[in-house]
Write a protein that holds these residues in place. Sequence first.
Motif, PDB file in Angstrom:
ATOM      1  N   ARG A  13      -1.484  -2.661   7.731  1.00 23.71           N
ATOM      2  CA  ARG A  13      -2.597  -2.582   8.525  1.00 23.71           C
ATOM      3  C   ARG A  13      -3.087  -1.131   8.335  1.00 23.71           C
ATOM      4  NH1 ARG A  13       0.136  -5.318  12.334  1.00 23.71           N
ATOM      5  NH2 ARG A  13       0.470  -3.478  13.848  1.00 23.71           N
ATOM      6  N   ILE A  14      -2.368  -0.315   8.165  1.00 20.03           N
ATOM      7  CA  ILE A  14      -2.803   1.280   7.856  1.00 20.03           C
ATOM      8  C   ILE A  14      -2.895   1.725   6.669  1.00 20.03           C
ATOM      9  CG2 ILE A  14      -1.494   1.960  10.160  1.00 20.03           C
ATOM     10  CD1 ILE A  14       0.630   3.027   8.264  1.00 20.03           C
ATOM     11  N   GLY A  15      -2.420   0.715   5.732  1.00 23.38           N
ATOM     12  CA  GLY A  15      -2.915   1.121   4.125  1.00 23.38           C
ATOM     13  C   GLY A  15      -1.853   1.940   3.276  1.00 23.38           C
ATOM     14  N   HIS A  16      -0.600   2.179   4.020  1.00 19.92           N
ATOM     15  CA  HIS A  16       0.452   3.238   3.306  1.00 19.92           C
ATOM     16  C   HIS A  16       1.595   2.553   3.558  1.00 19.92           C
ATOM     17  CE1 HIS A  16       2.166   7.106   2.242  1.00 19.92           C
ATOM     18  NE2 HIS A  16       3.074   6.593   3.177  1.00 19.92           N
ATOM     19  N   THR A  17       2.457   2.316   2.463  1.00 16.60           N
ATOM     20  CA  THR A  17       3.644   1.721   2.262  1.00 16.60           C
ATOM     21  C   THR A  17       4.713   3.221   2.101  1.00 16.60           C
ATOM     22  OG1 THR A  17       3.064  -0.305   1.269  1.00 16.60           O
ATOM     23  CG2 THR A  17       5.234   0.108   0.955  1.00 16.60           C
ATOM     24  N   PHE A  18       5.633   3.166   2.986  1.00 13.67           N
ATOM     25  CA  PHE A  18       6.403   4.286   2.914  1.00 13.67           C
ATOM     26  C   PHE A  18       7.325   4.188   1.944  1.00 13.67           C
ATOM     27  CE2 PHE A  18       4.408   4.800   7.135  1.00 13.67           C
ATOM     28  CZ  PHE A  18       4.506   6.055   7.616  1.00 13.67           C
ATOM     29  N   LYS A  19       7.679   5.386   1.341  1.00  9.16           N
ATOM     30  CA  LYS A  19       8.643   5.634   0.320  1.00  9.16           C
ATOM     31  C   LYS A  19      10.214   5.980   1.145  1.00  9.16           C
ATOM     32  CE  LYS A  19       6.807   8.967  -1.793  1.00  9.16           C
ATOM     33  NZ  LYS A  19       5.438   8.940  -1.515  1.00  9.16           N
ATOM     34  N   ARG A  20       9.801   6.408   2.394  1.00  4.24           N
ATOM     35  CA  ARG A  20      10.762   6.746   3.398  1.00  4.24           C
ATOM     36  C   ARG A  20      10.525   5.928   4.550  1.00  4.24           C
ATOM     37  NH1 ARG A  20      11.876  12.861   4.496  1.00  4.24           N
ATOM     38  NH2 ARG A  20      13.289  11.575   6.251  1.00  4.24           N
ATOM     39  N   PRO A  21      10.906   4.590   4.839  1.00  7.04           N
ATOM     40  CA  PRO A  21      10.571   3.836   5.883  1.00  7.04           C
ATOM     41  C   PRO A  21      11.082   4.666   7.396  1.00  7.04           C
ATOM     42  CG  PRO A  21      11.402   2.578   4.173  1.00  7.04           C
ATOM     43  CD  PRO A  21      11.749   4.012   3.845  1.00  7.04           C
ATOM     44  N   ASP A  22      12.357   5.414   7.124  1.00  5.64           N
ATOM     45  CA  ASP A  22      12.787   5.970   8.491  1.00  5.64           C
ATOM     46  C   ASP A  22      11.875   6.886   9.123  1.00  5.64           C
ATOM     47  OD1 ASP A  22      13.256   7.731   6.044  1.00  5.64           O
ATOM     48  OD2 ASP A  22      13.859   9.043   7.587  1.00  5.64           O
ATOM     49  N   LEU A  23      10.692   7.352   8.332  1.00  7.83           N
ATOM     50  CA  LEU A  23       9.676   8.329   9.001  1.00  7.83           C
ATOM     51  C   LEU A  23       8.775   7.185  10.005  1.00  7.83           C
ATOM     52  CD1 LEU A  23       9.135  10.430   5.819  1.00  7.83           C
ATOM     53  CD2 LEU A  23       9.924  11.293   8.093  1.00  7.83           C
ATOM     54  N   LEU A  24       8.630   6.096   9.314  1.00 10.59           N
ATOM     55  CA  LEU A  24       7.950   5.323  10.171  1.00 10.59           C
ATOM     56  C   LEU A  24       8.429   4.973  11.295  1.00 10.59           C
ATOM     57  CD1 LEU A  24       5.260   3.435  10.684  1.00 10.59           C
ATOM     58  CD2 LEU A  24       6.350   1.635   9.214  1.00 10.59           C
ATOM     59  N   VAL A  25       9.723   4.613  11.270  1.00 11.77           N
ATOM     60  CA  VAL A  25      10.572   4.215  12.410  1.00 11.77           C
ATOM     61  C   VAL A  25      10.540   5.314  13.597  1.00 11.77           C
ATOM     62  CG1 VAL A  25      12.782   3.490  13.213  1.00 11.77           C
ATOM     63  CG2 VAL A  25      11.874   2.537  11.242  1.00 11.77           C
ATOM     64  N   ARG A  26      10.810   6.416  12.800  1.00  9.21           N
ATOM     65  CA  ARG A  26      10.737   7.614  13.995  1.00  9.21           C
ATOM     66  C   ARG A  26       9.604   7.779  14.682  1.00  9.21           C
ATOM     67  NH1 ARG A  26      13.307  13.775  12.960  1.00  9.21           N
ATOM     68  NH2 ARG A  26      12.898  14.480  14.932  1.00  9.21           N
ATOM     69  N   ALA A  27       8.663   7.799  13.786  1.00  8.74           N
ATOM     70  CA  ALA A  27       6.956   7.864  14.443  1.00  8.74           C
ATOM     71  C   ALA A  27       6.694   7.018  15.434  1.00  8.74           C
ATOM     72  CB  ALA A  27       5.964   7.788  13.360  1.00  8.74           C
ATOM     73  N   MET A  28       7.320   5.688  15.707  1.00  8.44           N
ATOM     74  CA  MET A  28       7.073   4.856  16.443  1.00  8.44           C
ATOM     75  C   MET A  28       8.118   4.751  17.616  1.00  8.44           C
ATOM     76  SD  MET A  28       4.278   3.283  15.714  1.00  8.44           S
ATOM     77  CE  MET A  28       3.767   4.917  15.031  1.00  8.44           C
ATOM     78  N   THR A  29       9.132   5.725  17.693  1.00 12.70           N
ATOM     79  CA  THR A  29      10.187   5.672  18.711  1.00 12.70           C
ATOM     80  C   THR A  29       9.741   6.664  19.743  1.00 12.70           C
ATOM     81  OG1 THR A  29      11.817   5.214  16.832  1.00 12.70           O
ATOM     82  CG2 THR A  29      12.602   6.238  19.164  1.00 12.70           C
ATOM     83  N   HIS A  30       9.502   6.234  20.949  1.00 13.47           N
ATOM     84  CA  HIS A  30       9.463   7.069  21.989  1.00 13.47           C
ATOM     85  C   HIS A  30      10.497   7.479  22.594  1.00 13.47           C
ATOM     86  CE1 HIS A  30       8.103   7.626  26.525  1.00 13.47           C
ATOM     87  NE2 HIS A  30       7.226   8.166  25.830  1.00 13.47           N
TER      88      HIS A  30
END
Length: 227
Positions: A13-30
Amino acid sequence: MKISRELDAFQARIGHTFKRPDLLVRAMTHSSIASDTRPDNQRLEFLGDRVLGLVMAEVLMSGDRAAAEGQLAPRFNAMVRKETCAEVARSIDLGAVLKLGKSEQVTGGRRKMALLGDAMEALIAAVYVDGGLEASRGLVLRLWGDLIDNVEDDARDAKTTLQEWAQGRKMKPPVYEVLHRSGPDHAPVFRIAARLEDGRTGEGQAASKRNAEQAAAKALLDKVSDD
């Protein structure tokens, strides 16, 4: 690191596939669900706010090379404020992939403006760390595109404009009154009146007092615009 099917769909949906998926997980962690082994998104939020500001300043300056600072500043503020970040977050259904504690889930955290705005800034930072400035610039341009195209020449908020209008006519500043509050605590609706000392009023309704006041001010401005 393997991510969930929901986060994988979110990348599309955002048009970016993460090389480091852990960054995406962290960004979504409240912070309500964070732990020693699961860091929250607050540091990324701090960085993302600055990245968004830099990208937006560049975009607005290059988009209107004749605009003075006095025109650019209100446009900039309109594009980077928390409410706009939350609006963009809703457009990509960011709330659906937020990782929240039970208390925040119960109180409607996935719809809260502050949580959505913060997570949107954290996402921008995650893309920046993962792919650099060009990747984060591309994200902002994709997600803010229509908002940037339609930003008004004078994007000062309605309350400021109404107050300046009143001061220019030697009037007292407008006053705001809550007429009604409805809905549950996690999804309130406020109806507010903006009133000038000469008795003219405008009303607005929104999910926060601030936005309802802005709506009321805009309604009143529409009434007095010919004055």
